[in-house]
Design a protein around this motif. Structure first.
Motif, PDB file in Angstrom:
ATOM      1  N   ALA A   1      49.159  43.722  40.236  1.00  0.00           N
ATOM      2  CA  ALA A   1      48.781  44.942  39.525  1.00  0.00           C
ATOM      3  C   ALA A   1      49.734  46.059  39.917  1.00  0.00           C
ATOM      4  CB  ALA A   1      47.347  45.335  39.867  1.00  0.00           C
ATOM      5  N   THR A   2      50.250  46.756  38.901  1.00  0.00           N
ATOM      6  CA  THR A   2      51.151  47.883  39.126  1.00  0.00           C
ATOM      7  C   THR A   2      50.649  49.082  38.333  1.00  0.00           C
ATOM      8  OG1 THR A   2      53.001  46.332  39.285  1.00  0.00           O
ATOM      9  CG2 THR A   2      53.550  48.664  39.028  1.00  0.00           C
ATOM     10  N   PRO A   3      50.180  50.142  39.010  1.00  0.00           N
ATOM     11  CA  PRO A   3      49.796  51.346  38.277  1.00  0.00           C
ATOM     12  C   PRO A   3      51.021  51.984  37.617  1.00  0.00           C
ATOM     13  CG  PRO A   3      48.892  51.361  40.505  1.00  0.00           C
ATOM     14  CD  PRO A   3      49.891  50.249  40.437  1.00  0.00           C
ATOM     15  N   LEU A   4      50.847  52.384  36.365  1.00  0.00           N
ATOM     16  CA  LEU A   4      51.907  53.040  35.597  1.00  0.00           C
ATOM     17  C   LEU A   4      51.528  54.508  35.402  1.00  0.00           C
ATOM     18  CD1 LEU A   4      52.342  50.268  32.868  1.00  0.00           C
ATOM     19  CD2 LEU A   4      53.725  50.617  34.924  1.00  0.00           C
ATOM     20  N   PRO A   5      52.497  55.366  35.114  1.00  0.00           N
ATOM     21  CA  PRO A   5      52.162  56.778  34.891  1.00  0.00           C
ATOM     22  C   PRO A   5      51.128  56.929  33.774  1.00  0.00           C
ATOM     23  CG  PRO A   5      54.539  56.488  35.059  1.00  0.00           C
ATOM     24  CD  PRO A   5      53.939  55.108  35.008  1.00  0.00           C
ATOM     25  N   ALA A   6      50.167  57.819  33.999  1.00  0.00           N
ATOM     26  CA  ALA A   6      49.116  58.103  33.019  1.00  0.00           C
ATOM     27  C   ALA A   6      48.711  59.562  33.169  1.00  0.00           C
ATOM     28  CB  ALA A   6      47.922  57.178  33.234  1.00  0.00           C
ATOM     29  N   ARG A   7      48.062  60.099  32.149  1.00  0.00           N
ATOM     30  CA  ARG A   7      47.657  61.513  32.163  1.00  0.00           C
ATOM     31  C   ARG A   7      46.146  61.645  32.324  1.00  0.00           C
ATOM     32  NH1 ARG A   7      51.467  65.164  29.750  1.00  0.00           N
ATOM     33  NH2 ARG A   7      53.309  64.027  29.079  1.00  0.00           N
ATOM     34  N   GLY A   8      45.763  62.753  32.910  1.00  0.00           N
ATOM     35  CA  GLY A   8      44.338  63.079  33.029  1.00  0.00           C
ATOM     36  C   GLY A   8      43.581  62.071  33.857  1.00  0.00           C
ATOM     37  N   ASP A   9      42.401  61.683  33.349  1.00  0.00           N
ATOM     38  CA  ASP A   9      41.572  60.731  34.093  1.00  0.00           C
ATOM     39  C   ASP A   9      41.838  59.286  33.660  1.00  0.00           C
ATOM     40  OD1 ASP A   9      40.375  60.724  31.597  1.00  0.00           O
ATOM     41  OD2 ASP A   9      38.328  60.741  32.376  1.00  0.00           O
ATOM     42  N   LYS A  10      42.973  59.047  33.047  1.00  0.00           N
ATOM     43  CA  LYS A  10      43.341  57.710  32.580  1.00  0.00           C
ATOM     44  C   LYS A  10      44.101  56.952  33.664  1.00  0.00           C
ATOM     45  CE  LYS A  10      42.070  58.591  28.310  1.00  0.00           C
ATOM     46  NZ  LYS A  10      40.684  58.856  28.207  1.00  0.00           N
ATOM     47  N   VAL A  11      43.993  55.632  33.614  1.00  0.00           N
ATOM     48  CA  VAL A  11      44.746  54.735  34.490  1.00  0.00           C
ATOM     49  C   VAL A  11      45.376  53.680  33.597  1.00  0.00           C
ATOM     50  CG1 VAL A  11      44.587  53.019  36.340  1.00  0.00           C
ATOM     51  CG2 VAL A  11      43.176  55.068  36.431  1.00  0.00           C
ATOM     52  N   ARG A  12      46.642  53.409  33.834  1.00  0.00           N
ATOM     53  CA  ARG A  12      47.326  52.314  33.141  1.00  0.00           C
ATOM     54  C   ARG A  12      47.784  51.326  34.209  1.00  0.00           C
ATOM     55  NH1 ARG A  12      52.113  54.179  30.586  1.00  0.00           N
ATOM     56  NH2 ARG A  12      52.254  52.124  29.656  1.00  0.00           N
ATOM     57  N   LEU A  13      47.468  50.051  33.998  1.00  0.00           N
ATOM     58  CA  LEU A  13      47.836  49.011  34.955  1.00  0.00           C
ATOM     59  C   LEU A  13      48.616  47.915  34.259  1.00  0.00           C
ATOM     60  CD1 LEU A  13      44.444  48.441  36.844  1.00  0.00           C
ATOM     61  CD2 LEU A  13      46.450  49.645  37.706  1.00  0.00           C
ATOM     62  N   LEU A  14      49.778  47.584  34.801  1.00  0.00           N
ATOM     63  CA  LEU A  14      50.507  46.402  34.364  1.00  0.00           C
ATOM     64  C   LEU A  14      49.913  45.237  35.148  1.00  0.00           C
ATOM     65  CD1 LEU A  14      52.792  44.894  32.916  1.00  0.00           C
ATOM     66  CD2 LEU A  14      54.271  45.494  34.842  1.00  0.00           C
ATOM     67  N   ILE A  15      49.397  44.245  34.448  1.00  0.00           N
ATOM     68  CA  ILE A  15      48.727  43.101  35.075  1.00  0.00           C
ATOM     69  C   ILE A  15      49.512  41.832  34.765  1.00  0.00           C
ATOM     70  CG2 ILE A  15      46.615  41.679  35.087  1.00  0.00           C
ATOM     71  CD1 ILE A  15      46.158  44.443  36.285  1.00  0.00           C
ATOM     72  N   GLU A  16      49.781  41.044  35.811  1.00  0.00           N
ATOM     73  CA  GLU A  16      50.427  39.745  35.652  1.00  0.00           C
ATOM     74  C   GLU A  16      49.608  38.719  36.424  1.00  0.00           C
ATOM     75  OE1 GLU A  16      55.109  40.965  35.423  1.00  0.00           O
ATOM     76  OE2 GLU A  16      54.192  40.801  37.408  1.00  0.00           O
ATOM     77  N   ILE A  17      49.159  37.691  35.733  1.00  0.00           N
ATOM     78  CA  ILE A  17      48.407  36.609  36.379  1.00  0.00           C
ATOM     79  C   ILE A  17      49.275  35.366  36.302  1.00  0.00           C
ATOM     80  CG2 ILE A  17      46.312  35.202  36.327  1.00  0.00           C
ATOM     81  CD1 ILE A  17      44.908  37.621  35.010  1.00  0.00           C
ATOM     82  N   SER A  18      49.421  34.700  37.458  1.00  0.00           N
ATOM     83  CA  SER A  18      50.287  33.524  37.498  1.00  0.00           C
ATOM     84  C   SER A  18      49.615  32.376  38.234  1.00  0.00           C
ATOM     85  CB  SER A  18      51.624  33.866  38.171  1.00  0.00           C
ATOM     86  OG  SER A  18      51.400  34.326  39.481  1.00  0.00           O
ATOM     87  N   ASP A  19      50.079  31.194  37.893  1.00  0.00           N
ATOM     88  CA  ASP A  19      49.666  29.958  38.553  1.00  0.00           C
ATOM     89  C   ASP A  19      50.944  29.363  39.122  1.00  0.00           C
ATOM     90  OD1 ASP A  19      48.605  27.588  39.416  1.00  0.00           O
ATOM     91  OD2 ASP A  19      47.839  26.951  37.469  1.00  0.00           O
ATOM     92  N   GLY A  20      51.223  29.690  40.387  1.00  0.00           N
ATOM     93  CA  GLY A  20      52.514  29.307  40.963  1.00  0.00           C
ATOM     94  C   GLY A  20      53.618  30.051  40.233  1.00  0.00           C
ATOM     95  N   PRO A  21      54.663  29.336  39.811  1.00  0.00           N
ATOM     96  CA  PRO A  21      55.761  30.009  39.110  1.00  0.00           C
ATOM     97  C   PRO A  21      55.459  30.294  37.627  1.00  0.00           C
ATOM     98  CG  PRO A  21      56.255  27.688  39.374  1.00  0.00           C
ATOM     99  CD  PRO A  21      54.964  27.936  40.103  1.00  0.00           C
TER     100      PRO A  21
END
Length: 153
Positions: free
Chosen positions: A98-118
């Motif tokens: 999970a990587t938080p990305l810039p967002a405004r106000g009370d918002k949250v933006r998350l880059l999500i990557e789910i992996s199974d090994g490679p």
């Protein structure tokens, strides 16, 4: 420092501008840090039990997913700065980043990557309010599936 006017008082417009400038240069640490919470739930049709720790979202799980049993397997929390990536271990040697990305106000933006090994299973960007929650139904696990509860504050 605002200059006094003829009556010895600081001019209100100058004081207001100074206050705005001070607010603009003081970063808000709370806005630059996001507390990410990830819960891993095992959902199946083996039995009819619902883990008591899921009480507050029981109805959401049952309305979104067609399973009779839900059990919390694990829950992890990390505080991450905007741009910082945190890794969360998931059952079956899977992982979520999970990587938080810039967002405004009370918002949250998350880059999500789910992996199974490679192998990447999912890459997406979630947008939610601080304190909000997203349920992600996903990969198979034993006789059912994993459901991830992702929240951010």
């Amino acid at each position: 420092m605002p200059r006094p006017d003829r009556r010895g008082r600081a001019g209100a417009p100058a004081l207001f501008i100074l206050l705005l400038l001070l607010l603009a240069v003081v970063p808000s640490e709370a806005a630059n840090t996001v507390s990410v919470d990830v819960g891993s739930v095992y959902a199946s049709n083996e039995g009819t039990s619902i883990d008591p720790t899921l009480g507050t979202i029981r109805g959401k799980l049952q309305s979104m997913f067609n399973y009779t049993s839900y059990r919390m397997l694990d829950r992890k929390r990390r505080s991450l700065s905007v741009g910082e990536t945190g890794e969360f271990e998931l059952p079956d040697r899977r992982a979520m980043r999970a990587t938080p990305l810039p967002a405004r106000g009370d918002k949250v933006r998350l880059l999500i990557e789910i992996s199974d090994g490679p192998r990447k299973l999912l890459t997406t960007t979630l947008g939610l309010r601080r304190g909000g929650m997203v349920l992600v139904g996903g990969p198979s696990h034993k006789a059912g599936v994993l459901i991830l509860i992702i929240s951010a504050e």
